[in-house]
Design a protein around this motif. Structure first.
Motif, PDB file in Angstrom:
ATOM      1  N   THR A   1     -41.610 -19.324  42.510  1.00 60.35           N
ATOM      2  CA  THR A   1     -41.100 -19.216  41.155  1.00 60.35           C
ATOM      3  C   THR A   1     -39.876 -18.314  41.106  1.00 60.35           C
ATOM      4  O   THR A   1     -39.575 -17.602  42.077  1.00 60.35           O
ATOM      5  CB  THR A   1     -42.203 -18.680  40.214  1.00 60.35           C
ATOM      6  OG1 THR A   1     -41.789 -18.814  38.857  1.00 60.35           O
ATOM      7  CG2 THR A   1     -42.520 -17.225  40.508  1.00 60.35           C
ATOM      8  N   ALA A   2     -39.185 -18.363  39.981  1.00 62.30           N
ATOM      9  CA  ALA A   2     -38.047 -17.470  39.774  1.00 62.30           C
ATOM     10  C   ALA A   2     -38.558 -16.065  39.477  1.00 62.30           C
ATOM     11  O   ALA A   2     -39.601 -15.887  38.842  1.00 62.30           O
ATOM     12  CB  ALA A   2     -37.188 -17.976  38.615  1.00 62.30           C
ATOM     13  N   GLU A   3     -37.826 -15.071  39.934  1.00 59.60           N
ATOM     14  CA  GLU A   3     -38.258 -13.683  39.753  1.00 59.60           C
ATOM     15  C   GLU A   3     -38.558 -13.338  38.292  1.00 59.60           C
ATOM     16  O   GLU A   3     -39.582 -12.697  38.019  1.00 59.60           O
ATOM     17  CB  GLU A   3     -37.201 -12.739  40.319  1.00 59.60           C
ATOM     18  CG  GLU A   3     -37.623 -11.278  40.331  1.00 59.60           C
ATOM     19  CD  GLU A   3     -36.591 -10.385  40.995  1.00 59.60           C
ATOM     20  OE1 GLU A   3     -36.546  -9.192  40.657  1.00 59.60           O
ATOM     21  OE2 GLU A   3     -35.826 -10.887  41.838  1.00 59.60           O
TER      22      GLU A   3
ATOM     23  N   GLU B   1     -38.124 -15.897  43.777  1.00 65.96           N
ATOM     24  CA  GLU B   1     -36.721 -16.098  44.118  1.00 65.96           C
ATOM     25  C   GLU B   1     -35.837 -15.467  43.035  1.00 65.96           C
ATOM     26  O   GLU B   1     -35.928 -15.849  41.875  1.00 65.96           O
ATOM     27  CB  GLU B   1     -36.408 -17.593  44.214  1.00 65.96           C
ATOM     28  CG  GLU B   1     -37.203 -18.334  45.271  1.00 65.96           C
ATOM     29  CD  GLU B   1     -36.937 -19.824  45.264  1.00 65.96           C
ATOM     30  OE1 GLU B   1     -37.076 -20.456  46.322  1.00 65.96           O
ATOM     31  OE2 GLU B   1     -36.579 -20.366  44.191  1.00 65.96           O
ATOM     32  N   PRO B   2     -34.980 -14.525  43.393  1.00 71.69           N
ATOM     33  CA  PRO B   2     -34.064 -13.956  42.395  1.00 71.69           C
ATOM     34  C   PRO B   2     -32.999 -14.946  41.958  1.00 71.69           C
ATOM     35  O   PRO B   2     -32.390 -14.784  40.899  1.00 71.69           O
ATOM     36  CB  PRO B   2     -33.444 -12.763  43.132  1.00 71.69           C
ATOM     37  CG  PRO B   2     -33.596 -13.069  44.576  1.00 71.69           C
ATOM     38  CD  PRO B   2     -34.852 -13.858  44.711  1.00 71.69           C
ATOM     39  N   ASP B   3     -32.778 -15.986  42.753  1.00 65.02           N
ATOM     40  CA  ASP B   3     -31.754 -16.986  42.438  1.00 65.02           C
ATOM     41  C   ASP B   3     -32.250 -18.336  42.919  1.00 65.02           C
ATOM     42  O   ASP B   3     -32.511 -18.516  44.115  1.00 65.02           O
ATOM     43  CB  ASP B   3     -30.436 -16.615  43.123  1.00 65.02           C
ATOM     44  CG  ASP B   3     -29.353 -17.658  42.898  1.00 65.02           C
ATOM     45  OD1 ASP B   3     -29.370 -18.295  41.836  1.00 65.02           O
ATOM     46  OD2 ASP B   3     -28.494 -17.825  43.785  1.00 65.02           O
ATOM     47  N   GLY B   4     -32.429 -19.284  42.004  1.00 60.93           N
ATOM     48  CA  GLY B   4     -32.927 -20.597  42.380  1.00 60.93           C
ATOM     49  C   GLY B   4     -31.939 -21.346  43.258  1.00 60.93           C
ATOM     50  O   GLY B   4     -30.762 -21.455  42.925  1.00 60.93           O
ATOM     51  N   ARG B   5     -32.423 -21.884  44.379  1.00 62.92           N
ATOM     52  CA  ARG B   5     -31.551 -22.597  45.317  1.00 62.92           C
ATOM     53  C   ARG B   5     -31.946 -24.061  45.464  1.00 62.92           C
ATOM     54  O   ARG B   5     -31.461 -24.744  46.362  1.00 62.92           O
ATOM     55  CB  ARG B   5     -31.569 -21.920  46.701  1.00 62.92           C
ATOM     56  CG  ARG B   5     -31.331 -20.426  46.696  1.00 62.92           C
ATOM     57  CD  ARG B   5     -30.036 -20.050  46.019  1.00 62.92           C
ATOM     58  NE  ARG B   5     -28.867 -20.542  46.746  1.00 62.92           N
ATOM     59  CZ  ARG B   5     -27.629 -20.502  46.256  1.00 62.92           C
ATOM     60  NH1 ARG B   5     -27.417 -20.048  45.026  1.00 62.92           N
ATOM     61  NH2 ARG B   5     -26.617 -20.945  46.974  1.00 62.92           N
ATOM     62  N   GLY B   6     -32.852 -24.553  44.620  1.00 64.51           N
ATOM     63  CA  GLY B   6     -33.251 -25.951  44.691  1.00 64.51           C
ATOM     64  C   GLY B   6     -34.546 -26.140  45.465  1.00 64.51           C
ATOM     65  O   GLY B   6     -35.051 -25.242  46.136  1.00 64.51           O
ATOM     66  N   THR B   7     -35.090 -27.362  45.382  1.00 61.81           N
ATOM     67  CA  THR B   7     -36.398 -27.634  45.974  1.00 61.81           C
ATOM     68  C   THR B   7     -36.390 -27.581  47.495  1.00 61.81           C
ATOM     69  O   THR B   7     -37.404 -27.243  48.112  1.00 61.81           O
ATOM     70  CB  THR B   7     -36.917 -29.006  45.512  1.00 61.81           C
ATOM     71  OG1 THR B   7     -35.914 -30.013  45.777  1.00 61.81           O
ATOM     72  CG2 THR B   7     -37.205 -28.996  44.019  1.00 61.81           C
TER      73      THR B   7
END
Length: 489
Positions: free
Chosen positions: A60-62, A90-96
């Motif tokens: 999940t996102a932070e 994740e502090p920054d979403g980078r995709g699946t």
């Protein structure tokens, strides 16, 4: 020995087509459904009752971590299974693709030498599936295919001409003997991404074509090998990011911003599934809805005799085939057809149903102007409870704060604002500087700027208070934390 099955729930995204209800900081998986519950909670519950599941991993996102943890804990406490919940933040979403790569690296570390034999079941958190028996049967077939080193995705038989979904064209059957009790599995011929109406109609007419449900199943070793062969740059960056992860709590692995930002943004379907020769699709007989539009959301509400679907405080006069969602006030429609009206405390959407896919254009404009209404809802949930913004001006901001029984805010201070607290329900224990005192119903306390303070609820009912902030800046980044029960910095 039977492979261990680990559900991996992907709980991120912004649900832009459901604005203004869905925001970046409170996206679709965490919204309360019209019939109650949340998509994330239902996904956790669906995974928890699968045979052999001992651990559920959520990526999940932070900013959504505390909400994910509290919801998962609540859902799992209501099951009869002793299941451990773990989280990658994740502090920054980078995709699946990045999320799945990191989940595979987590499994390798968590299970050591057995890690490559672990089977990951990747489930987006925003899917609604009610038929648990059919879902479990499809998972069982997918796990059997994964044991044969297949990278499996799930397909759903189309029920209508749909241009908003991706399609999968199936090839040779992977089963020697077809059985009515076993969901069919096939090799993948090709993926078709959101075809136009004429092509979608033709695909469905030819048969053996499924909607791409965006769920996956594979052995850790096999998906790691696929990353090495098809996305080596992403895989190498993900390994470096994983080495920088730290554990602020025993169940949480926090990724570092700087190293994670080096992982290329990518979608798993295109990065791996469309390139591998080991792809397979299992056709599930379960119902499936990704609630990806206002029509899908309001389909969860009963239809009246005029074809309207109305939620909340609404009046529909001489209106037909109109969808209305009212969150905080009365919404009335008169003499309109085929509209979508969605109201929240700080925004109203009015759209023709033929243009509902274009709601993203609104969020794009808000984001371009750095407008907080793109990201932040009026009510913000925190691990200790929630707060609702009642008023905001250049010199003042007013909130209603609710603190759950036994919960506490962090020990903190602000540089740019003072705070006045008036208790309207319960009893608060307030730390102010070196002093600590109880503040009861209809009593108040003043917190000057620059003074360390903390708010706690030691009672058995929710603590509710009105907070009046005065100063020159009211952003949440004017919080300097010194101690926090939830591991926030």
């Amino acid at each position: 020995m039977k492979s261990l099955l680990i559900p991996v729930i992907l709980a991120g995204g912004s649900g832009q087509r459901l604005w203004p209800l869905s925001r970046t900081e409170h996206p679709k998986p965490f919204l309360t459904l019209p019939q109650g519950g949340t998509l994330f909670g239902k996904t956790v519950a669906r995974a928890a009752v699968l045979p052999g599941v001992e651990t559920i991993l959520t990526v999940t996102a932070e900013p959504l971590l505390s909400m994910s943890r509290s919801l998962a804990t609540e859902v799992l406490s209501n099951t009869n299974h002793q299941i451990q919940a773990s989280f990658l933040a994740e502090p920054d979403g980078r995709g699946t693709a990045a999320s799945i790569a990191l989940a595979a690296l987590w499994a390798r570390q968590h299970y050591g030498k057995c890690g490559d034999n672990v089977v990951l079941l990747v489930l987006p958190a925003d899917h609604l599936i009610e038929n648990q028996k059919a879902f479990a049967a499809a998972v069982q077939t997918a796990a059997a295919c994964a044991a044969q080193h297949k990278l499996v995705t799930f397909g759903v038989s189309p029920t209508r001409i749909e241009t908003g979904f991706g399609y999968i064209e199936a090839g040779r059957s992977l089963q020697e003997n077809d059985s009515a009790n076993t969901p069919p599995s096939y090799e993948i011929t090709r993926f078709i991404e959101k075809p136009p109406e004429a092509e979608a109609r033709q695909l469905i007419a030819q048969g053996r074509v499924f909607w791409n449900a965006g769920m996956f199943c594979f052995r850790v070793g096999d998906v790691c090998e696929a990353f090495v062969h098809h996305a080596e740059t992403l895989w190498n960056a993900a390994q470096l990011a994983w080495q920088k992860a730290h554990t602020p709590q025993s169940d949480v692995w926090m990724l570092e911003q700087a190293s994670l930002s080096q992982v290329p943004k990518a979608v798993f379907d295109r990065t791996i599934m469309e390139k591998t020769n080991a792809g397979a699709v299992v056709c599930g007989a379960f119902d499936w809805n990704d609630i990806g539009s206002w029509t899908a959301w309001t389909d969860l509400v009963a239809e009246n005799s005029d074809g309207n679907r109305l939620h909340g405080d609404t009046i529909a006069h001489a209106s037909r085939n109109t969808r209305v969602y009212a969150e905080s006030r009365l919404v009335a429609t008169v003499g309109v057809d085929d509209l979508i009206v969605a109201e929240t405390a700080d925004a109203v959407l009015v759209a023709h149903r033929d243009h509902e896919q274009e709601v993203r254009a609104v969020t794009a404009q808000l984001a371009a102007h750095n407008d907080a209404r793109c990201h932040t809802p009026n009510t913000i949930r925190r691990p200790w409870g929630r707060y609702t913004v009642l008023h905001e001006s250049a010199n003042a901001k007013v909130k209603e704060i609710e603190v759950a029984p036994g919960a506490a805010l962090s020990l903190q201070r602000h540089q740019f604002r003072s705070e006045h607290w008036v208790v309207t329900q319960g009893t608060a224990r307030v730390t102010r500087g070196e002093e600590s005192s109880l503040v009861r119903h209809n009593e108040s306390v003043f917190i000057p700027a620059g003074v360390k303070h903390r708010l706690e609820n030691l009672g058995e009912i929710p603590l509710v208070l009105i907070e009046i902030q005065c100063g020159s800046y009211f952003g949440e980044d004017d919080i300097e934390r010194f101690d926090d029960s939830y591991g926030r910095t």
